[in-house]
Design a protein around this motif. Structure first.
Motif, mmCIF file in Angstrom:
data_model
loop_
_atom_site.group_PDB
_atom_site.id
_atom_site.type_symbol
_atom_site.label_atom_id
_atom_site.label_comp_id
_atom_site.label_asym_id
_atom_site.label_seq_id
_atom_site.Cartn_x
_atom_site.Cartn_y
_atom_site.Cartn_z
ATOM 1 N N ASN A 106 3.608 4.249 3.610
ATOM 2 C CA ASN A 106 3.372 2.913 3.082
ATOM 3 C C ASN A 106 2.158 2.291 3.756
ATOM 4 O OD1 ASN A 106 3.801 -0.160 3.244
ATOM 5 N ND2 ASN A 106 5.246 0.447 1.660
ATOM 6 N N ILE A 107 1.252 1.723 2.940
ATOM 7 C CA ILE A 107 0.096 0.975 3.447
ATOM 8 C C ILE A 107 0.224 -0.459 2.942
ATOM 9 C CG2 ILE A 107 -2.419 0.765 3.442
ATOM 10 C CD1 ILE A 107 -2.580 3.764 2.918
ATOM 11 N N SER A 108 0.257 -1.413 3.861
ATOM 12 C CA SER A 108 0.429 -2.824 3.496
ATOM 13 C C SER A 108 -0.796 -3.611 3.923
ATOM 14 C CB SER A 108 1.673 -3.417 4.166
ATOM 15 O OG SER A 108 2.836 -2.701 3.785
ATOM 16 N N LEU A 109 -1.272 -4.476 3.038
ATOM 17 C CA LEU A 109 -2.421 -5.327 3.313
ATOM 18 C C LEU A 109 -1.975 -6.784 3.217
ATOM 19 C CD1 LEU A 109 -5.145 -3.561 1.100
ATOM 20 C CD2 LEU A 109 -4.395 -2.973 3.417
ATOM 21 N N TYR A 110 -2.381 -7.581 4.183
ATOM 22 C CA TYR A 110 -2.040 -9.008 4.204
ATOM 23 C C TYR A 110 -3.332 -9.828 4.201
ATOM 24 C CZ TYR A 110 2.834 -7.912 5.115
ATOM 25 O OH TYR A 110 4.129 -7.439 4.999
ATOM 26 N N SER A 148 -4.255 -0.487 -6.084
ATOM 27 C CA SER A 148 -5.035 -1.696 -5.837
ATOM 28 C C SER A 148 -4.112 -2.885 -5.600
ATOM 29 C CB SER A 148 -5.957 -2.000 -7.026
ATOM 30 O OG SER A 148 -6.899 -0.964 -7.220
ATOM 31 N N ILE A 149 -4.602 -3.824 -4.798
ATOM 32 C CA ILE A 149 -3.926 -5.100 -4.572
ATOM 33 C C ILE A 149 -4.901 -6.199 -4.961
ATOM 34 C CG2 ILE A 149 -2.903 -6.641 -2.843
ATOM 35 C CD1 ILE A 149 -2.069 -4.123 -1.306
ATOM 36 N N ASN A 150 -4.474 -7.071 -5.849
ATOM 37 C CA ASN A 150 -5.350 -8.057 -6.461
ATOM 38 C C ASN A 150 -4.854 -9.461 -6.124
ATOM 39 O OD1 ASN A 150 -6.930 -9.655 -8.124
ATOM 40 N ND2 ASN A 150 -6.643 -8.395 -9.944
ATOM 41 N N ARG A 151 -5.691 -10.258 -5.508
ATOM 42 C CA ARG A 151 -5.319 -11.619 -5.139
ATOM 43 C C ARG A 151 -4.966 -12.477 -6.353
ATOM 44 N NH1 ARG A 151 -9.680 -15.750 -2.426
ATOM 45 N NH2 ARG A 151 -8.336 -17.594 -2.161
ATOM 46 N N MET A 152 -5.470 -12.125 -7.529
ATOM 47 C CA MET A 152 -5.096 -12.841 -8.740
ATOM 48 C C MET A 152 -3.600 -12.723 -8.999
ATOM 49 S SD MET A 152 -8.348 -11.591 -11.008
ATOM 50 C CE MET A 152 -7.517 -11.860 -12.577
ATOM 51 N N ASP A 153 -2.990 -11.667 -8.474
ATOM 52 C CA ASP A 153 -1.547 -11.461 -8.629
ATOM 53 C C ASP A 153 -0.785 -11.764 -7.341
ATOM 54 O OD1 ASP A 153 -1.989 -10.479 -11.269
ATOM 55 O OD2 ASP A 153 -2.538 -8.537 -10.425
ATOM 56 N N PHE A 154 -1.231 -11.140 -6.228
ATOM 57 C CA PHE A 154 -0.546 -11.301 -4.950
ATOM 58 C C PHE A 154 -1.572 -11.308 -3.828
ATOM 59 C CE2 PHE A 154 2.303 -8.834 -7.721
ATOM 60 C CZ PHE A 154 3.382 -9.709 -7.797
ATOM 61 N N LEU A 155 -1.385 -12.199 -2.849
ATOM 62 C CA LEU A 155 -2.259 -12.250 -1.689
ATOM 63 C C LEU A 155 -1.987 -11.082 -0.746
ATOM 64 C CD1 LEU A 155 -4.429 -13.921 -0.203
ATOM 65 C CD2 LEU A 155 -2.569 -15.197 0.886
ATOM 66 N N ASN A 156 -0.739 -10.659 -0.681
ATOM 67 C CA ASN A 156 -0.324 -9.548 0.176
ATOM 68 C C ASN A 156 0.336 -8.491 -0.704
ATOM 69 O OD1 ASN A 156 -0.918 -11.328 2.403
ATOM 70 N ND2 ASN A 156 1.104 -12.246 2.066
ATOM 71 N N GLY A 157 0.333 -7.251 -0.246
ATOM 72 C CA GLY A 157 0.979 -6.212 -1.033
ATOM 73 C C GLY A 157 1.110 -4.917 -0.265
ATOM 74 N N SER A 158 2.013 -4.075 -0.733
ATOM 75 C CA SER A 158 2.241 -2.759 -0.128
ATOM 76 C C SER A 158 2.066 -1.677 -1.180
ATOM 77 C CB SER A 158 3.656 -2.674 0.459
ATOM 78 O OG SER A 158 3.820 -3.590 1.528
ATOM 79 N N LEU A 159 1.470 -0.590 -0.771
ATOM 80 C CA LEU A 159 1.260 0.551 -1.650
ATOM 81 C C LEU A 159 1.983 1.756 -1.068
ATOM 82 C CD1 LEU A 159 -2.578 0.079 -2.292
ATOM 83 C CD2 LEU A 159 -0.701 -0.521 -3.839
ATOM 84 N N ILE A 160 2.755 2.424 -1.890
ATOM 85 C CA ILE A 160 3.512 3.600 -1.464
ATOM 86 C C ILE A 160 2.730 4.848 -1.836
ATOM 87 C CG2 ILE A 160 5.664 4.883 -1.738
ATOM 88 C CD1 ILE A 160 7.024 2.228 -2.393
ATOM 89 N N LEU A 161 2.542 5.742 -0.881
ATOM 90 C CA LEU A 161 1.802 6.967 -1.146
ATOM 91 C C LEU A 161 2.548 7.847 -2.136
ATOM 92 C CD1 LEU A 161 0.375 5.968 1.481
ATOM 93 C CD2 LEU A 161 0.125 8.390 2.098
#
Length: 436
Positions: free
Chosen positions: A217-221, A238-251
């Motif tokens: 898991n890679i999480s960006l805040y 991808s993590i998009n601030r238009m949807d969420f400011l923070n997010g986690s991506l599962i490999l």
């Protein structure tokens, strides 16, 4: 000069926005009744002219929303009503425009809220982005003819538009990850490391971390504004601030299993962050920093203090890289797609305006010769085509480039068209216009 204040139409705004001794003006669109606006104005200003300093003939668009479309009939009707009240009216906008390069801007009225203007500032104006007349223009002109004598003769015709006769082959390909030194001076540092630390206003910023051992898991805040994450060239998401400011991506399971089997084998985590547009209205302008503004977690572990390689990427132009073919490096054969610059040459012998049509590509920036035309994102809409004024072309040989972030056109081709497409609606697009 005559100084005045201008406020949206509400008692509170007129009361708080006014400055003693200065003229008060309003701004409103065709959804408001002019007689009611004048009545409210007179509560705060008993005498003086009735001014609509911004009569909103259209509205701006946001990525993922719908194209603004204010009725020509309604715009003209309210205009007529204002003139009957002896109002002074300034149209916003009368002539549409373009947010070339990275100048589109964004809106954020509260934490977690963020929407991004599209490249076009056509605004559904009486005169289009390319300066063409519209039905709204003629409706307004008809109203004006009731109050002033119009110039003699017909309205000039719209300018001719150019359409490419064949697909442009995007033969030149420059992999960003393999040629970072052509575009950036990278530094080793800790996080957070933001565009502002490099005196960078716009564009992209890239973060790389050498790591080993299994992760899932890679999480960006604090993503400002859109981050695309790769592990050894494989895109994770991808993590998009238009949807969420923070997010986690599962490999993906296959990649996670591969890392488990080779716990000592090192790999590269790459995060490409795009500045989608700076907040240009309201109190959040001062805190709209760009990049990963908080932290990165790997399986819950904060890795901000590890040794990161950070590369500012303004990418105002890609021309310098096109002059250094001998120094270019290419991705390994069979490797997955990573952000790449595609370029093609074509001939154009006239000075007509045109519109770049990026359908078949997914998301990125478009460049015509030395000019950054702006963002394209046809899968998101509502804007599809990009306005390309004739003055940006050379007589003869021209070069068009795309910096594609997500998915390349399998045909590697591009066209210019003579008709703009600003109103594409995809399934799930918001019906809301930008909230001001």
């Amino acid at each position: 000069p005559v100084y005045f204040t201008m406020d949206n139409t509400s008692d509170k705004r007129l009361e708080c926005g006014a400055i003693p001794g200065l003229l008060k003006a309003l701004d409103f669109g065709p959804g408001n009744e002019p007689a009611q606006e004048l009545k409210m104005l007179r509560k705060f200003q008993a005498h003086g002219p009735f001014i609509n300093g911004e009569y909103w003939a259209g509205w701006f668009d946001k990525w993922g929303g719908r194209h603004a479309n204010r009725s020509a009939t309604t715009v003209a009707k309210r205009f007529d009503e204002m003139l009957q009240l002896n109002a002074s009216v300034n149209f916003y906008m009368f002539h549409g425009g373009t947010n070339f390069g990275y100048t589109n801007g964004a809106m954020s009225k509260k934490p977690g809220s963020y929407n991004v203007r599209v490249t076009s500032y056509d605004y559904n104006s009486p005169l289009s982005e390319a300066g063409d007349t519209t039905d709204k223009y003629f409706a307004i002109r008809n109203v004006m003819s009731k109050y002033v004598e119009l110039p003699p003769g017909p309205v000039p015709p719209n300018s001719p538009k150019w359409k490419s006769s064949v697909d442009i082959q995007m033969k030149t390909q420059i992999s960003l990850f393999d040629n970072l030194e052509q575009f950036s001076t990278c530094v080793e540092t800790k996080l957070p490391s933001l565009m502002e630390h490099f005196n960078q206003s716009d564009g992209f910023i890239l973060y790389q971390l050498q790591w080993s051992g299994p992760i899932q898991n890679i999480s960006l805040y604090g993503v400002h504004d859109r981050a695309t994450v790769f592990v050894d060239r494989q895109k994770i998401g991808s993590i998009n601030r238009m949807d969420f400011l923070n997010g986690s991506l599962i490999l993906p399971i296959e990649l996670s299993n591969q890392l488990n089997l080779k716990p000592d084998q090192g790999y590269t985590i790459t995060i490409l962050v795009e500045n989608l547009g700076r907040v240009n209205h309201g109190s959040y302008m001062a805190i709209d920093f760009k990049g990963i503004t908080n932290m990165v977690l790997l399986d819950g572990e904060n890795v901000n203090l590890e040794k990161w390689r950070v590369c500012p990427l303004p990418l105002n132009t890609v021309q310098p890289a096109l002059q250094k073919f001998d120094n270019l490096r290419y991705p390994p054969s069979g490797s997955p797609f990573t952000p790449t610059i595609f370029c093609g040459s074509f001939r154009k012998l006239n000075g007509d305006d045109t519109f770049l049509d990026p359908r078949g590509w997914e998301k990125g920036m478009a460049y015509l010769n030395e000019v950054n035309l702006g963002r394209y994102w046809p899968t998101e809409g509502p804007q599809v085509t990009l306005y390309a004024p004739g003055v940006y072309f050379k007589q003869g040989e021209n070069t068009v480039c795309l910096f594609e972030i997500e998915t390349a056109n399998p045909e590697n081709t591009l066209v210019f068209t003579d008709v703009p497409i600003l109103d594409k609606k995809k399934q799930g697009n918001s019906d809301d216009l930008v909230d001001f």
